[in-house]
Design an enzyme around this catalytic site. Structure first.
Site, PDB file in Angstrom:
ATOM      1  N   LYS A  58      71.770  38.566  95.789  1.00 11.44           N
ATOM      2  CA  LYS A  58      70.873  39.798  96.775  1.00 11.44           C
ATOM      3  C   LYS A  58      71.616  40.252  97.820  1.00 11.44           C
ATOM      4  O   LYS A  58      71.737  41.204  98.126  1.00 11.44           O
ATOM      5  CB  LYS A  58      70.035  38.675  97.511  1.00 11.44           C
ATOM      6  CG  LYS A  58      69.139  37.732  96.827  1.00 11.44           C
ATOM      7  CD  LYS A  58      68.041  38.984  96.316  1.00 11.44           C
ATOM      8  CE  LYS A  58      67.817  37.780  94.491  1.00 11.44           C
ATOM      9  NZ  LYS A  58      68.203  37.728  93.910  1.00 11.44           N
ATOM     10  N   GLY A 122      77.004  11.887  90.765  1.00 13.33           N
ATOM     11  CA  GLY A 122      76.213  10.818  91.109  1.00 13.33           C
ATOM     12  C   GLY A 122      75.735  10.284  89.612  1.00 13.33           C
ATOM     13  O   GLY A 122      75.519  11.134  88.552  1.00 13.33           O
ATOM     14  N   GLY A 191      69.530  39.866  77.498  1.00 12.70           N
ATOM     15  CA  GLY A 191      68.482  39.026  78.240  1.00 12.70           C
ATOM     16  C   GLY A 191      67.376  39.791  79.135  1.00 12.70           C
ATOM     17  O   GLY A 191      68.309  40.574  80.384  1.00 12.70           O
ATOM     18  N   GLU A 214      66.540  41.997  74.713  1.00 12.42           N
ATOM     19  CA  GLU A 214      65.733  41.652  74.766  1.00 12.42           C
ATOM     20  C   GLU A 214      65.298  40.827  73.911  1.00 12.42           C
ATOM     21  O   GLU A 214      64.977  42.403  72.574  1.00 12.42           O
ATOM     22  CB  GLU A 214      64.740  41.915  75.995  1.00 12.42           C
ATOM     23  CG  GLU A 214      63.089  40.445  76.031  1.00 12.42           C
ATOM     24  CD  GLU A 214      63.941  39.149  76.074  1.00 12.42           C
ATOM     25  OE1 GLU A 214      63.406  38.506  75.961  1.00 12.42           O
ATOM     26  OE2 GLU A 214      64.901  39.211  77.354  1.00 12.42           O
ATOM     27  N   HIS A 455      49.096  49.502 111.592  1.00 11.83           N
ATOM     28  CA  HIS A 455      49.644  51.219 111.095  1.00 11.83           C
ATOM     29  C   HIS A 455      50.765  51.976 111.957  1.00 11.83           C
ATOM     30  O   HIS A 455      50.714  51.995 113.085  1.00 11.83           O
ATOM     31  CB  HIS A 455      48.060  51.972 111.051  1.00 11.83           C
ATOM     32  CG  HIS A 455      48.646  53.471 110.917  1.00 11.83           C
ATOM     33  ND1 HIS A 455      48.711  53.746 109.482  1.00 11.83           N
ATOM     34  CD2 HIS A 455      48.685  54.474 110.926  1.00 11.83           C
ATOM     35  CE1 HIS A 455      48.956  54.995 109.340  1.00 11.83           C
ATOM     36  NE2 HIS A 455      49.130  55.497 110.569  1.00 11.83           N
TER      37      HIS A 455
END
Length: 476
Positions: A58, A122, A191, A214, A455
């Site tokens: 982003k 872990g 993709g 794709e 508005h």
């Protein structure tokens, strides 16, 4: 002697760290085990989402949109900028700074909520005296912790393309796509999903020629067909992406100077030569190193940890959340599952409805939706009605110079209950929240139509679409 906790969370992504914080808030002694390291080799909480996924993408999207706006949009506002330049190094520095700040923020929240943090991989070892033993490995050293409850939140990894090695030099995964230090003249993307379209958009706006390949015959098959068609038009005509659907990849050759992709389209052999190739064909659950087989943790044929509706596995007091279990691979889904599991451990009865989880693709314009698509309602034989409204005549959208897009509301023909809301347009990621809240409270399209919307605001287009569902649009 091992440290003992009420709850141990394996994985520090948006599911794991939120689960750990919520468990600590509920009074449980809690530890979070996480193995992620940043490019400098330092531990960095936040998982894929924060470090090499949602957040950095982003940041780059916004930088590229700003650059594009300076070149193409500011003149309409009477602003002329000469000799526009982009400093990729500075752009990446800003992105990395956001990651560092957010990772430090999670560490602060752990300290604030008294969540212990252990760095390393872990591994479930076994169970003794009602406690699960977890071995944590880091740098050749191991330590052991024990916990009454274990929450597995180990996330997902990029899905590999058979026969193709990702070196993050020329052939890139999501991490490599976010770290390009120069603009490639020719960029290929395999993709046309969220990652492919977002990263393709970033580098196209910065100057690359981008071709997206794709395999699926339909563009954005999970999106409402009407919205997907509109998105395809904007992304190809306005953004300038070249998108081919129904592609069958043949071979990929990573040469010294370029990557050559041989593929078949409409029965004809094709070849694409690019400087960089992004492989973005989805993600797969990450259970590597967990010792699932050793402790009998059930994994399904697709590699997901098997859980019930409450995220409980087949093992006593072992839970699993996020990308490593069934359901959408979305950060916010993982976080909500983490909260729900912590609360279930505390004896509470939280509820998470997969039907009201929003989806967002942060292209330009943004695409967001919640609930059923029109094609799903048709396939299910549901009697429905719909209302649509565009941004083209919306005063706020005109002021922003962002008039592309549509809001589509689908409601039950008999009860008027909202079944799905689909948006392509400015700030769609924010506008969809109203639809999510409405659906959570079983609202009708009339309910939203009778709510006063500010508005001028973009939200008025949602309002107008709801009015249109009752054939009483005021501005349509």
């Amino acid at each position: 002697m091992s440290q003992s906790f009420d709850v141990a969370v394996i994985g520090g992504g948006p599911g794991g760290y939120v689960a750990a914080i919520r468990a600590a808030q509920l009074g449980f002694s809690t530890v979070c085990v996480d193995a992620f390291k940043n490019p400098q080799g330092k531990p960095s909480l936040g998982g894929t989402c924060l470090n090499v996924g949602c957040i950095p993408s982003k940041a780059l999207l916004q930088s590229s949109e700003n650059y594009h706006a300076v070149q193409h949009d500011f003149a309409d506002h009477g602003i002329t900028v000469a000799n526009t330049q982009i400093d990729i190094g500075k752009m990446l520095e800003r992105k990395n700074g956001i990651i560092t700040k957010n990772a430090a923020g999670i560490a602060f929240l752990f300290k604030k909520n008294k969540v212990a943090n252990v760095h390393g991989l872990g591994k479930l070892v076994g169970r003794q005296n009602e406690k699960w033993l977890i071995e944590v490995s880091e740098g050749g050293e191991t330590q052991q912790i024990e916990a009454t409850h274990v929450i597995v939140a180990t996330g997902s990894n990029p899905r590999p393309l058979p026969g193709v090695e990702v070196d993050n030099v020329r052939v890139l995964d999501n991490a490599g796509a976010l770290a390009l230090d120069q603009i490639p003249a020719r960029l290929g993307v395999i993709g046309a999903g969220v990652i492919g379209l977002e990263m393709g958009s970033v580098w196209k706006r910065l100057g690359a020629e981008v071709t997206v390949l794709e395999a699926m015959p339909t563009f954005l098959a999970a999106v409402d067909e009407q919205i997907a068609k509109e998105a395809h038009k904007y992304l190809t005509k306005d953004t300038g992406l070249v998108i081919h659907n129904g592609v069958k990849i043949g071979s990929i050759e990573n040469g010294a100077d370029a990557v050559t992709v041989k593929y078949e389209l409409n029965g004809e052999a094709q070849e694409l030569v690019v400087d960089k190739l992004i492989v973005a064909i989805g993600r797969v659950p990450n259970t590597a190193g967990l010792n699932a087989e050793g402790v009998g943790l059930q994994i399904d044929e697709r590699g997901f940890i098997v859980v019930d509706d409450h995220c409980h596995t087949n093992l006593p007091n072992v839970w699993a959340i996020g990308d490593v279990v069934r359901g959408p691979m979305l950060a916010h889904k993982a976080s909500d599952e983490g909260v729900a599991v912590a609360e279930r451990i505390a004896g509470q009865k939280p509820h998470l409805d997969f039907n009201t989880i929003p989806w967002v693709i942060y292209t330009h314009p943004e695409i967001a939706w919640v609930g059923k698509t029109e094609q799903q309602l048709k396939a299910e034989g549901v009697d429905y009605k719909k209302g649509t409204s565009g941004f083209a005549a919306n005063g706020r959208a005109l002021g922003l110079g962002m008039t592309q897009g549509t809001v589509k509301v689908l409601a039950c023909a008999k009860t008027d209950r909202i079944l799905g809301v689909h948006i392509i347009g400015p700030m769609a990621s924010e506008l969809v929240a109203e639809a999510v809240a409405a659906m959570e409270f079983s609202a009708s399209s009339e309910d939203l139509a009778r709510i006063v919307h500010a508005h001028p605001s973009l939200s008025e287009v949602v309002h107008e679409a709801c009015l249109a569902a009752d054939k009483r649009a005021l501005h349509g």
